[in-house]
Design a protein around this motif. Sequence first.
Motif, PDB file in Angstrom:
ATOM      1  N   ARG A 244      -1.175  13.560   7.242  1.00  0.00           N
ATOM      2  CA  ARG A 244      -1.275  14.721   8.143  1.00  0.00           C
ATOM      3  C   ARG A 244      -0.064  14.833   9.053  1.00  0.00           C
ATOM      4  N   LEU A 245       0.630  13.709   9.267  1.00  0.00           N
ATOM      5  CA  LEU A 245       1.853  13.717  10.080  1.00  0.00           C
ATOM      6  C   LEU A 245       3.098  13.928   9.212  1.00  0.00           C
ATOM      7  N   ASP A 246       2.882  14.342   7.948  1.00  0.00           N
ATOM      8  CA  ASP A 246       3.963  14.659   7.003  1.00  0.00           C
ATOM      9  C   ASP A 246       4.841  13.460   6.662  1.00  0.00           C
ATOM     10  N   ASP A 247       4.230  12.271   6.672  1.00  0.00           N
ATOM     11  CA  ASP A 247       4.952  11.073   6.238  1.00  0.00           C
ATOM     12  C   ASP A 247       4.312  10.609   4.923  1.00  0.00           C
ATOM     13  N   PHE A 248       4.608  11.342   3.859  1.00  0.00           N
ATOM     14  CA  PHE A 248       3.938  11.128   2.572  1.00  0.00           C
ATOM     15  C   PHE A 248       4.238   9.752   1.988  1.00  0.00           C
ATOM     16  N   GLU A 249       5.478   9.311   2.096  1.00  0.00           N
ATOM     17  CA  GLU A 249       5.877   8.031   1.496  1.00  0.00           C
ATOM     18  C   GLU A 249       5.094   6.867   2.103  1.00  0.00           C
ATOM     19  N   ASN A 250       5.014   6.826   3.440  1.00  0.00           N
ATOM     20  CA  ASN A 250       4.280   5.746   4.086  1.00  0.00           C
ATOM     21  C   ASN A 250       2.771   5.893   3.911  1.00  0.00           C
ATOM     22  N   ALA A 251       2.307   7.128   3.754  1.00  0.00           N
ATOM     23  CA  ALA A 251       0.887   7.353   3.464  1.00  0.00           C
ATOM     24  C   ALA A 251       0.531   6.718   2.122  1.00  0.00           C
ATOM     25  N   CYS A 252       1.411   6.895   1.129  1.00  0.00           N
ATOM     26  CA  CYS A 252       1.192   6.263  -0.179  1.00  0.00           C
ATOM     27  C   CYS A 252       1.178   4.735  -0.056  1.00  0.00           C
ATOM     28  N   SER A 253       2.082   4.213   0.744  1.00  0.00           N
ATOM     29  CA  SER A 253       2.147   2.755   0.938  1.00  0.00           C
ATOM     30  C   SER A 253       0.852   2.232   1.554  1.00  0.00           C
ATOM     31  N   ALA A 254       0.301   2.987   2.505  1.00  0.00           N
ATOM     32  CA  ALA A 254      -0.949   2.575   3.157  1.00  0.00           C
ATOM     33  C   ALA A 254      -2.104   2.566   2.161  1.00  0.00           C
ATOM     34  N   TYR A 255      -2.187   3.615   1.336  1.00  0.00           N
ATOM     35  CA  TYR A 255      -3.249   3.672   0.314  1.00  0.00           C
ATOM     36  C   TYR A 255      -3.105   2.523  -0.688  1.00  0.00           C
ATOM     37  N   GLU A 256      -1.887   2.278  -1.127  1.00  0.00           N
ATOM     38  CA  GLU A 256      -1.669   1.222  -2.120  1.00  0.00           C
ATOM     39  C   GLU A 256      -1.993  -0.154  -1.555  1.00  0.00           C
ATOM     40  N   LYS A 257      -1.713  -0.349  -0.271  1.00  0.00           N
ATOM     41  CA  LYS A 257      -2.072  -1.604   0.401  1.00  0.00           C
ATOM     42  C   LYS A 257      -3.587  -1.786   0.396  1.00  0.00           C
TER      43      LYS A 257
END
Length: 319
Positions: A244-257
């Motif tokens: 939602r904060l438009d940080d897609f790359e780190n959002a993916c990292s969080a999900y993968e973690k």
Amino acid sequence: VGRSLFLLGKHKAAIDIYGEALKYDVDDWEVLHSMGMCRMHLKQYDGAETSFRRANAVQRHDGTYLQLGKLYALQEKYEKAIETYLEALEFSPENPELLTTVGLLYLRTGENFRAFDYLGNSLTLDPKDPRTILAAGSIIQDHHDFDVALSKYRVAAQQTPNSAQLWNNVGMAFFGKQNYIAAISCLRRALYLAPFEWIIPYNLGLVFLHTGQYASAFHYLSASINFKPDFSSSYVYLGVCLNRLDDFENACSAYEKAIRMDQDHIFHFNYSIMLLNNGQVEMAKQQYEEFESLWSQLSPEDKQIDAEVEQIRGTLRKR
């Protein structure tokens, strides 16, 4: 002398003194019980169990049963702990502390209905015990009866107004009622009282996420992860915030973690939706296939609980 050494934390020296005392009277309940307490503090669990059982063989006592059950709980032998407390209740059926402790253990093992029975019996005998009220209120809250839970917490607040756990539960009850301002106020008070308790910033993060305050949600979820980095759901909600904060790359990292930590079908499901919304169709398909694999392994009862997932699943399959 042994009791003084125990209170000073000199447990090994206290055991030596108690050993000397047993030479004069091998059937002294107090000495055997105290020796068990010392051994439990030293994590000599087998020796502590022997001492407590010998003490009970001499004279059955509520305090010994409570400590023996606690000993099993420390070793995560919850079934044996429950058996010990139930045996104690045969001897002392109207002890509210025993009833509450059994209820809490049933709650820990996921048997909520049995837990509520024992907690209810305890409240009949001691209606103002804050520990029992909190446990009973949390079960009521899990069944979405938030007004009844809040009425219980009101009684507990008179006894323990500075309980962080109490204010955390009150905050989440208001959250359930969608009274977000009251929820945030209560949770912030809980955080003030217990600043290093991971569940409170986690809950605050959830509330801010629901109110659309994503920066604040990110702040509190990050704090929760710092205190408890092995709780996978925190990373999923962090991923939602980052997206939602438009940080897609780190959002993916969080999900993968989160997925590396716990193979939960919901994690794959939400991740696939996020990827699809960001135009990553192939990656979304891969996550959706993982979700379908896990979903097919669920029981019909579990699928019924996630009825909303079933509805969205049908929409995703069309896309």
